[in-house]
Design an enzyme around this catalytic site. Structure first.
Site, PDB file in Angstrom:
ATOM      1  N   ASP A  32       0.824  -1.210   0.000  1.00 16.26           N
ATOM      2  CA  ASP A  32       0.000   0.000   0.000  1.00 16.26           C
ATOM      3  C   ASP A  32       0.861   1.265   0.000  1.00 16.26           C
ATOM      4  O   ASP A  32       1.964   1.274   0.558  1.00 16.26           O
ATOM      5  CB  ASP A  32      -0.896  -0.029   1.255  1.00 16.26           C
ATOM      6  CG  ASP A  32      -2.088   0.904   1.130  1.00 16.26           C
ATOM      7  OD1 ASP A  32      -2.290   1.483   0.050  1.00 16.26           O
ATOM      8  OD2 ASP A  32      -2.823   1.049   2.121  1.00 16.26           O
ATOM      9  N   HIS A  86       2.733   3.282  -9.004  1.00 17.50           N
ATOM     10  CA  HIS A  86       2.542   1.850  -9.262  1.00 17.50           C
ATOM     11  C   HIS A  86       3.761   1.267  -9.992  1.00 17.50           C
ATOM     12  O   HIS A  86       4.154   0.132  -9.750  1.00 17.50           O
ATOM     13  CB  HIS A  86       1.260   1.618 -10.059  1.00 17.50           C
ATOM     14  CG  HIS A  86       0.022   2.026  -9.295  1.00 17.50           C
ATOM     15  ND1 HIS A  86      -0.199   1.645  -7.991  1.00 17.50           N
ATOM     16  CD2 HIS A  86      -1.037   2.797  -9.650  1.00 17.50           C
ATOM     17  CE1 HIS A  86      -1.357   2.155  -7.576  1.00 17.50           C
ATOM     18  NE2 HIS A  86      -1.874   2.873  -8.560  1.00 17.50           N
ATOM     19  N   LEU A 138      11.169 -20.068  -5.535  1.00 11.15           N
ATOM     20  CA  LEU A 138      10.268 -19.247  -4.701  1.00 11.15           C
ATOM     21  C   LEU A 138       8.891 -19.242  -5.368  1.00 11.15           C
ATOM     22  O   LEU A 138       8.795 -18.998  -6.575  1.00 11.15           O
ATOM     23  CB  LEU A 138      10.781 -17.806  -4.631  1.00 11.15           C
ATOM     24  CG  LEU A 138       9.815 -16.788  -4.000  1.00 11.15           C
ATOM     25  CD1 LEU A 138       9.835 -16.907  -2.473  1.00 11.15           C
ATOM     26  CD2 LEU A 138      10.175 -15.356  -4.401  1.00 11.15           C
TER      27      LEU A 138
HETATM   28  C1  FPP Z   1      -1.909   0.113  -3.423  1.00 18.25           C
HETATM   29  O1  FPP Z   1      -1.462   1.449  -3.341  1.00 18.25           O
HETATM   30  C2  FPP Z   1      -1.422  -0.487  -4.663  1.00 18.25           C
HETATM   31  C3  FPP Z   1      -2.200  -1.008  -5.644  1.00 18.25           C
HETATM   32  C4  FPP Z   1      -3.681  -1.019  -5.576  1.00 18.25           C
HETATM   33  C5  FPP Z   1      -1.621  -1.532  -6.905  1.00 18.25           C
HETATM   34  C6  FPP Z   1      -0.367  -2.376  -6.733  1.00 18.25           C
HETATM   35  C7  FPP Z   1       0.080  -2.800  -8.066  1.00 18.25           C
HETATM   36  C8  FPP Z   1       1.365  -2.867  -8.472  1.00 18.25           C
HETATM   37  C9  FPP Z   1       2.517  -2.599  -7.582  1.00 18.25           C
HETATM   38  C10 FPP Z   1       1.665  -3.272  -9.878  1.00 18.25           C
HETATM   39  C11 FPP Z   1       1.391  -4.739 -10.081  1.00 18.25           C
HETATM   40  C12 FPP Z   1       2.521  -5.413 -10.680  1.00 18.25           C
HETATM   41  C13 FPP Z   1       3.225  -6.458 -10.162  1.00 18.25           C
HETATM   42  C14 FPP Z   1       4.358  -6.920 -10.940  1.00 18.25           C
HETATM   43  C15 FPP Z   1       2.959  -7.145  -8.880  1.00 18.25           C
HETATM   44  P1  FPP Z   1      -2.508   2.654  -3.492  1.00 18.25           P
HETATM   45  O2  FPP Z   1      -2.559   3.052  -4.910  1.00 18.25           O
HETATM   46  O3  FPP Z   1      -3.821   2.246  -2.907  1.00 18.25           O
HETATM   47  O4  FPP Z   1      -1.804   3.750  -2.633  1.00 18.25           O
HETATM   48  P2  FPP Z   1      -2.488   4.965  -1.876  1.00 18.25           P
HETATM   49  O5  FPP Z   1      -3.219   4.380  -0.701  1.00 18.25           O
HETATM   50  O6  FPP Z   1      -1.321   5.793  -1.470  1.00 18.25           O
HETATM   51  O7  FPP Z   1      -3.403   5.656  -2.856  1.00 18.25           O
END
Ligand code: FPP
Length: 248
Positions: free
Chosen positions: A33, A50, A144
């Site tokens: 997060d 992201h 893994l």
């Molecule tokens: C949460 O942060 C993150 C997500 C909802 C998306 C996570 C996705 C990735 C890291 C890319 C996926 C790719 C791979 C290779 C695993 P948020 O956007 O909710 O953060 P915030 O709370 O600060 O808005």
């Protein structure tokens, strides 16, 4: 604010955590997060957060391999994340697809077995073929296992598993019947679940599997997460008294 959480703020925790390398948790799960906040605090579009987050996943997966973690599960996209702006949703899937393409080329050398947890029915075309191809690849048995939860919701998983178990044998169902139909069937439950960004919620992540997981909440935003912080989480986990409902 730490609220009722007993962990000390990240900056007050020891810099070089004492970790017993012979007791590394077999399964670590992470709610990644804080990507959006990381980007907006730098005046960047959320999608850049992201991108950094996906890069961080690669780094942490390699580190988990190095220290002997057997299963790493990350929450990449929940069943509720479709509510986000279309541009952001599409950027997340773009990053996921890029990772799968890369994994397809390098899975043997990276020694990672990828599993995608979630309802895959909306995924078609190249994305769906990549998921199927990558999941059917067979790296060495000591690889893994990287579970990437996409279009995943814990309640959704439970209803799907219960329906499948019922269709198979009818009522009454046992815990084992349901477990056999979870996305994580055959895998150990997470020993340690980490959520970054100072939020203290489970958000539907691994609702069945988290029954006896130890929880660790990090103040760091996911793109700022480090191997040292992972070791701090593991040190904290190693200091817990896991009783699984019994007495020790
Ligand atoms: C949460 O942060 C993150 C997500 C909802 C998306 C996570 C996705 C990735 C890291 C890319 C996926 C790719 C791979 C290779 C695993 P948020 O956007 O909710 O953060 P915030 O709370 O600060 O808005």
């Amino acid at each position: 604010m730490l609220g009722k959480n007993k962990e000390k703020p990240t900056e007050e925790r020891p810099v070089a955590p004492q970790v017993d390398m012979s007791r590394i948790p077999a399964h670590i799960a992470i709610i990644m997060d804080g990507n959006g906040r990381w980007a907006t605090s730098r005046g960047l579009p959320r999608t850049m957060g992201h991108r950094e987050g996906a890069q961080k996943f690669r780094e942490i997966a390699s580190f988990c391999q190095e220290i002997g973690v057997k299963v790493l599960t990350v929450y990449a996209f929940s069943t509720e994340n479709w509510k986000r702006p279309a541009e952001e949703v599409s950027a997340i899937f773009q990053l996921f697809q890029e990772y799968l393409r890369e994994a397809k080329e390098e899975l043997q050398t990276r020694n990672i077995r990828i599993r995608v947890l979630g309802d895959l029915t909306p995924f078609k075309g190249e994305l769906r073929s990549l998921i199927d191809e990558v999941q059917s690849m067979n790296p060495s048995p000591n690889a893994l296992v990287a579970n990437i939860a996409v279009n995943y919701g814990g309640r959704d998983e439970l209803v799907t598993a219960a329906n499948a178990a019922f269709a198979e044998k009818g009522a009454p169902l046992t815990q084992e019947d349901v477990e056999r139909h979870l996305y994580t069937a055959g895998q150990p439950d997470p020993d340690l679940i980490i959520r970054t960004s100072g939020e203290f919620r489970i958000s539907g992540f691994l609702l069945w599997q988290c029954a006896y997981s130890e929880l660790y909440f990090s103040e760091l935003l996911w793109p700022d997460f480090t191997p040292e912080e992972l070791l701090r989480a593991i040190a904290s986990y190693q200091g817990r008294n896991r009783r699984f409902g019994g007495i020790k």
